[in-house]
Design a protein around this motif. Structure first.
Motif, PDB file in Angstrom:
ATOM      1  N   ASP A 132     -16.595   6.964   3.607  1.00 28.85           N
ATOM      2  CA  ASP A 132     -15.655   6.102   2.901  1.00 28.85           C
ATOM      3  C   ASP A 132     -16.382   5.511   1.704  1.00 28.85           C
ATOM      4  OD1 ASP A 132     -13.882   4.241   1.965  1.00 28.85           O
ATOM      5  OD2 ASP A 132     -13.962   2.949   3.739  1.00 28.85           O
ATOM      6  N   LYS A 133     -16.004   5.953   0.518  1.00 28.77           N
ATOM      7  CA  LYS A 133     -16.716   5.540  -0.688  1.00 28.77           C
ATOM      8  C   LYS A 133     -16.473   4.079  -1.061  1.00 28.77           C
ATOM      9  CE  LYS A 133     -16.777  10.195  -2.676  1.00 28.77           C
ATOM     10  NZ  LYS A 133     -16.335  11.050  -3.820  1.00 28.77           N
ATOM     11  N   THR A 134     -15.502   3.442  -0.425  1.00 25.98           N
ATOM     12  CA  THR A 134     -15.295   2.023  -0.700  1.00 25.98           C
ATOM     13  C   THR A 134     -16.239   1.151   0.123  1.00 25.98           C
ATOM     14  OG1 THR A 134     -13.599   1.650   1.015  1.00 25.98           O
ATOM     15  CG2 THR A 134     -12.854   2.496  -1.111  1.00 25.98           C
ATOM     16  N   ARG A 135     -17.015   1.769   0.995  1.00 26.78           N
ATOM     17  CA  ARG A 135     -18.002   1.057   1.808  1.00 26.78           C
ATOM     18  C   ARG A 135     -19.385   1.311   1.204  1.00 26.78           C
ATOM     19  NH1 ARG A 135     -17.007  -1.310   6.845  1.00 26.78           N
ATOM     20  NH2 ARG A 135     -14.949  -1.230   5.894  1.00 26.78           N
ATOM     21  N   LEU A 136     -20.040   0.262   0.769  1.00 23.78           N
ATOM     22  CA  LEU A 136     -21.328   0.376   0.074  1.00 23.78           C
ATOM     23  C   LEU A 136     -22.441  -0.154   0.969  1.00 23.78           C
ATOM     24  CD1 LEU A 136     -22.963   0.886  -2.581  1.00 23.78           C
ATOM     25  CD2 LEU A 136     -22.436  -1.490  -3.185  1.00 23.78           C
ATOM     26  N   THR A 137     -23.362   0.712   1.348  1.00 28.36           N
ATOM     27  CA  THR A 137     -24.522   0.315   2.146  1.00 28.36           C
ATOM     28  C   THR A 137     -25.777   0.500   1.312  1.00 28.36           C
ATOM     29  OG1 THR A 137     -23.476   0.843   4.255  1.00 28.36           O
ATOM     30  CG2 THR A 137     -25.882   0.804   4.211  1.00 28.36           C
ATOM     31  N   ILE A 165       0.822  -1.216   0.000  1.00 26.49           N
ATOM     32  CA  ILE A 165       0.000   0.000   0.000  1.00 26.49           C
ATOM     33  C   ILE A 165       0.854   1.263   0.000  1.00 26.49           C
ATOM     34  CG2 ILE A 165      -0.278   0.255   2.504  1.00 26.49           C
ATOM     35  CD1 ILE A 165      -3.041   0.618  -0.188  1.00 26.49           C
ATOM     36  N   ALA A 166       2.054   1.199   0.610  1.00 27.28           N
ATOM     37  CA  ALA A 166       2.930   2.369   0.622  1.00 27.28           C
ATOM     38  C   ALA A 166       3.471   2.678  -0.761  1.00 27.28           C
ATOM     39  CB  ALA A 166       4.076   2.151   1.604  1.00 27.28           C
ATOM     40  N   VAL A 167       3.782   1.632  -1.524  1.00 28.79           N
ATOM     41  CA  VAL A 167       4.391   1.817  -2.847  1.00 28.79           C
ATOM     42  C   VAL A 167       3.334   1.991  -3.934  1.00 28.79           C
ATOM     43  CG1 VAL A 167       5.853   0.730  -4.597  1.00 28.79           C
ATOM     44  CG2 VAL A 167       6.455   0.543  -2.170  1.00 28.79           C
ATOM     45  N   HIS A 168       2.245   1.232  -3.849  1.00 28.16           N
ATOM     46  CA  HIS A 168       1.254   1.231  -4.926  1.00 28.16           C
ATOM     47  C   HIS A 168      -0.113   1.752  -4.474  1.00 28.16           C
ATOM     48  CE1 HIS A 168       4.164  -1.221  -7.098  1.00 28.16           C
ATOM     49  NE2 HIS A 168       4.168  -2.099  -6.107  1.00 28.16           N
ATOM     50  N   GLY A 169      -0.164   2.356  -3.302  1.00 27.52           N
ATOM     51  CA  GLY A 169      -1.440   2.711  -2.698  1.00 27.52           C
ATOM     52  C   GLY A 169      -2.367   3.562  -3.534  1.00 27.52           C
ATOM     53  N   LYS A 170      -1.845   4.618  -4.135  1.00 31.93           N
ATOM     54  CA  LYS A 170      -2.724   5.517  -4.873  1.00 31.93           C
ATOM     55  C   LYS A 170      -3.367   4.814  -6.066  1.00 31.93           C
ATOM     56  CE  LYS A 170      -3.210  10.178  -6.669  1.00 31.93           C
ATOM     57  NZ  LYS A 170      -2.552  11.492  -6.932  1.00 31.93           N
ATOM     58  N   ASP A 171      -2.570   4.030  -6.790  1.00 31.03           N
ATOM     59  CA  ASP A 171      -3.126   3.304  -7.936  1.00 31.03           C
ATOM     60  C   ASP A 171      -4.145   2.256  -7.480  1.00 31.03           C
ATOM     61  OD1 ASP A 171      -1.601   4.746  -9.713  1.00 31.03           O
ATOM     62  OD2 ASP A 171       0.000   3.254  -9.842  1.00 31.03           O
ATOM     63  N   LEU A 172      -3.805   1.525  -6.424  1.00 34.16           N
ATOM     64  CA  LEU A 172      -4.721   0.490  -5.931  1.00 34.16           C
ATOM     65  C   LEU A 172      -6.025   1.095  -5.423  1.00 34.16           C
ATOM     66  CD1 LEU A 172      -2.138  -1.754  -4.029  1.00 34.16           C
ATOM     67  CD2 LEU A 172      -3.420  -2.389  -6.085  1.00 34.16           C
ATOM     68  N   THR A 181      -9.902   0.789  -6.759  1.00 35.59           N
ATOM     69  CA  THR A 181     -10.937   0.371  -5.808  1.00 35.59           C
ATOM     70  C   THR A 181     -12.088   1.366  -5.781  1.00 35.59           C
ATOM     71  OG1 THR A 181      -9.247  -0.697  -4.434  1.00 35.59           O
ATOM     72  CG2 THR A 181     -11.371  -0.246  -3.401  1.00 35.59           C
ATOM     73  N   LEU A 182     -11.760   2.650  -5.778  1.00 35.64           N
ATOM     74  CA  LEU A 182     -12.791   3.693  -5.783  1.00 35.64           C
ATOM     75  C   LEU A 182     -13.613   3.656  -7.067  1.00 35.64           C
ATOM     76  CD1 LEU A 182     -10.703   6.549  -4.157  1.00 35.64           C
ATOM     77  CD2 LEU A 182     -12.880   5.690  -3.269  1.00 35.64           C
ATOM     78  N   GLN A 183     -12.964   3.356  -8.181  1.00 31.60           N
ATOM     79  CA  GLN A 183     -13.697   3.248  -9.443  1.00 31.60           C
ATOM     80  C   GLN A 183     -14.712   2.107  -9.389  1.00 31.60           C
ATOM     81  OE1 GLN A 183     -10.625   2.811 -12.402  1.00 31.60           O
ATOM     82  NE2 GLN A 183     -10.219   5.020 -12.528  1.00 31.60           N
ATOM     83  N   LEU A 184     -14.297   0.973  -8.844  1.00 28.70           N
ATOM     84  CA  LEU A 184     -15.219  -0.162  -8.709  1.00 28.70           C
ATOM     85  C   LEU A 184     -16.373   0.191  -7.784  1.00 28.70           C
ATOM     86  CD1 LEU A 184     -12.737  -3.178  -8.382  1.00 28.70           C
ATOM     87  CD2 LEU A 184     -14.128  -2.570 -10.377  1.00 28.70           C
ATOM     88  N   ALA A 185     -16.057   0.847  -6.677  1.00 28.93           N
ATOM     89  CA  ALA A 185     -17.095   1.228  -5.721  1.00 28.93           C
ATOM     90  C   ALA A 185     -18.072   2.226  -6.340  1.00 28.93           C
ATOM     91  CB  ALA A 185     -16.460   1.812  -4.468  1.00 28.93           C
ATOM     92  N   ASP A 186     -17.546   3.186  -7.084  1.00 30.61           N
ATOM     93  CA  ASP A 186     -18.423   4.169  -7.736  1.00 30.61           C
ATOM     94  C   ASP A 186     -19.338   3.500  -8.761  1.00 30.61           C
ATOM     95  OD1 ASP A 186     -17.411   6.261  -6.284  1.00 30.61           O
ATOM     96  OD2 ASP A 186     -15.982   6.907  -7.829  1.00 30.61           O
ATOM     97  N   GLU A 187     -18.792   2.534  -9.483  1.00 27.67           N
ATOM     98  CA  GLU A 187     -19.611   1.817 -10.465  1.00 27.67           C
ATOM     99  C   GLU A 187     -20.742   1.063  -9.773  1.00 27.67           C
ATOM    100  OE1 GLU A 187     -19.264  -1.965 -13.571  1.00 27.67           O
ATOM    101  OE2 GLU A 187     -17.443  -0.890 -12.976  1.00 27.67           O
ATOM    102  N   ALA A 188     -20.418   0.377  -8.689  1.00 25.37           N
ATOM    103  CA  ALA A 188     -21.445  -0.365  -7.949  1.00 25.37           C
ATOM    104  C   ALA A 188     -22.492   0.584  -7.385  1.00 25.37           C
ATOM    105  CB  ALA A 188     -20.794  -1.166  -6.823  1.00 25.37           C
TER     106      ALA A 188
END
Length: 489
Positions: free
Chosen positions: A324-329, A277-284, A288-295
């Motif tokens: 937290d947009k990665t949390r979908l309720t 997460i320290a090295v690739h966090g922003k891309d990961l 993740t946010l794109q997937l969450a937004d799509e859902a």
């Protein structure tokens, strides 16, 4: 700046696993040679070669001087802490240690009612006295949010001798309150703010995520690295900053609640997850946010469904300042079904939620989810809505959480009640008695009754309805909910 590509603990574990030697130390399976064959068939050989004890090359979790120390220093820098401790007993032991560090017998601690049951365990272990604040509650969505700065201010004015404040950030639903304001108020009394940030370990690594608790002023934060990042189950971290926390006391408290035989598989997974997460966090996190937004977008367009969204700017409140947009309720009340029922239907379709409540289901979307996962989730909800959306709204199941609004009466401290002589009574005879056990719907593990509190009819009715609707209630001896343990008169 440290080299965040480096994985000192993982590298040491790889080297030890690859070495050839005669093992006369624990564990008893001796690098997999004595392991059960069915288990070996499931997990393979490599994992057992790396399931090692505290060899000289692997350092000591309770007195780290080499690779564990290096791994924790890398984690501290990555997450913005002054010092970080690795946890192998989950965030549970971190929350317990945070309370043990700051509170002793009879000390007051201010905390929200919707704390995880681990905080109650911390009260029992420490002997601290809870001063509870009710979180803000949305009766339409049937969701408890965060406590407010004004509520913390009021509690501190009434209890200026409190030794600490604890808050939950984010909630299980991903809701974030004004933790910066709470930290500011808490520090005016020169006491520390402890944050249960179990579900917020990813916040540091993308600007579209809520502000991390440490950056907002928290003194201790506990994060479940395994819940939202790439560590193995049970692997978590405790972070500290500032000068209000006694670091030596943290270490000593953790020795009380951590195993003296820590799993190096878990420890190495923390080192690896930090590096990832320290090295690739922003891309990961962007993915993740794109997937969450799509859902979120697709499900919100399905008739009969609604998703939890951050309020409009004019409607933001101190109890719901960010999401937290990665949390979908997803609220399913317009389908005429409970969240429990919808969870069962989705399960049959191969879609498994994190947890359900009467009106809602919550899903955790992380760096491990795929486009196919999102498609399966959306398709599952589409299928259910097509079948049930014509249900009359009068068929909705509503359950008031009126018990949350009650003023709780504590006649004993959680520790006193937990260790008191108790008796078991039929549920109908327990009203107005002092509870001797923790009773909480799970997940998310928020106690409805706890040791030392007077049992109310409202709480009993709430538990009966949760059970009748298909919810799971844990923490107590009688899983049928026909009896409860109370303190013997």
């Amino acid at each position: 700046m440290l080299n965040q590509n480096h994985t000192p603990l993982l590298n040491a574990l790889k080297a030890c696993a690859a070495s050839s030697h005669a093992p006369f130390y624990t564990p008893g399976h001796k690098r997999g040679k004595g392991i059960s064959q069915p288990l070996a068939d499931l997990l393979g050989k490599a994992v057992f070669l790396a399931d090692l004890t505290e060899l000289a090359a692997l350092d000591n979790l309770f007195a780290p001087q080499s690779v564990i120390q290096e791994a924790q220093e890398l984690a501290a820098e990555a997450f913005g802490a002054l010092q970080t401790w690795f946890l192998v007993n989950g965030s549970t032991c971190g929350i317990e240690a945070a309370i043990l560090t700051t509170c002793g017998t009879g000390d007051k601690i201010i905390l929200p009612r919707n704390v995880h049951s681990s905080a109650i365990a911390g009260l029992i272990l420490s002997g601290a006295i809870p001063i509870f604040i009710n979180p803000e509650y949305d009766p339409i969505l049937d969701i408890a949010h965060s406590i407010t700065p004004s509520a913390v201010q009021s509690a501190l004015q009434q209890h200026p001798d409190a030794k600490a404040v604890l808050t939950v950030y984010p909630t299980y639903y991903g809701v974030c309150g004004d933790v910066a304001a709470i930290a500011h108020i808490t520090h005016q009394y020169d006491i520390p703010l402890l944050v249960d940030e179990a579900h917020g370990a990813h916040f540091t690594f993308h600007p579209e995520l809520p502000t991390p608790a440490l950056a907002a002023g928290a003194d201790i934060t506990v994060q479940s690295t395994h819940k939202v990042l790439g560590a193995m189950t049970q692997a978590s971290m405790l972070h500290v900053q500032g000068n209000r926390i006694d670091f030596d006391r943290v270490s000593k408290a953790l020795q009380l609640v951590q195993s003296t035989s820590p799993s190096y598989l878990l420890l190495a997974s923390l080192d690896a997850a930090r590096q990832q997460i320290a090295v690739h966090g922003k891309d990961l996190m962007s993915r993740t946010l794109q997937l969450a937004d799509e859902a979120r977008t697709k499900i919100s367009q399905i008739p009969g469904l609604a998703v939890l969204e951050i309020p409009a700017k004019a409607e933001l409140s101190p109890s719901f300042l960010a999401l937290d947009k990665t949390r979908l309720t997803v609220n399913v009340s317009d389908l005429g079904l409970t969240g429990f029922v919808v969870e069962e239907i989705l399960d049959e379709m191969g879609v498994i939620a994190e947890f359900s409540s009467l009106q809602n289901l919550t899903f955790i979307i992380t760096l491990g989810n795929t486009q196919a996962d999102i498609q399966q989730l959306v398709q599952g909800f589409t299928t259910i809505a097509n079948k049930y959306v014509l249900q009359l709204k009068s068929q909705r199941h509503k359950l008031s959480l009126s018990w949350q609004a009650n003023n709780y009466e504590s006649r004993l401290s959680p520790r006193e009640a937990f260790f008191a002589v108790s008796e078991t009574l039929a549920l109908e005879y327990t009203s107005d008695r002092i509870c001797a056990e923790i009773v909480c719907p799970y997940p998310p593990g928020i106690p409805v009754l706890m040791p030392g509190e007077v049992i109310t009819k409202a709480a009993l009715e709430y538990l009966r309805q949760i059970q009748a609707m298909g919810g799971f209630i844990g923490g107590y001896a009688d899983t049928s909910l026909k009896t409860l343990k109370v303190v013997k008169n």
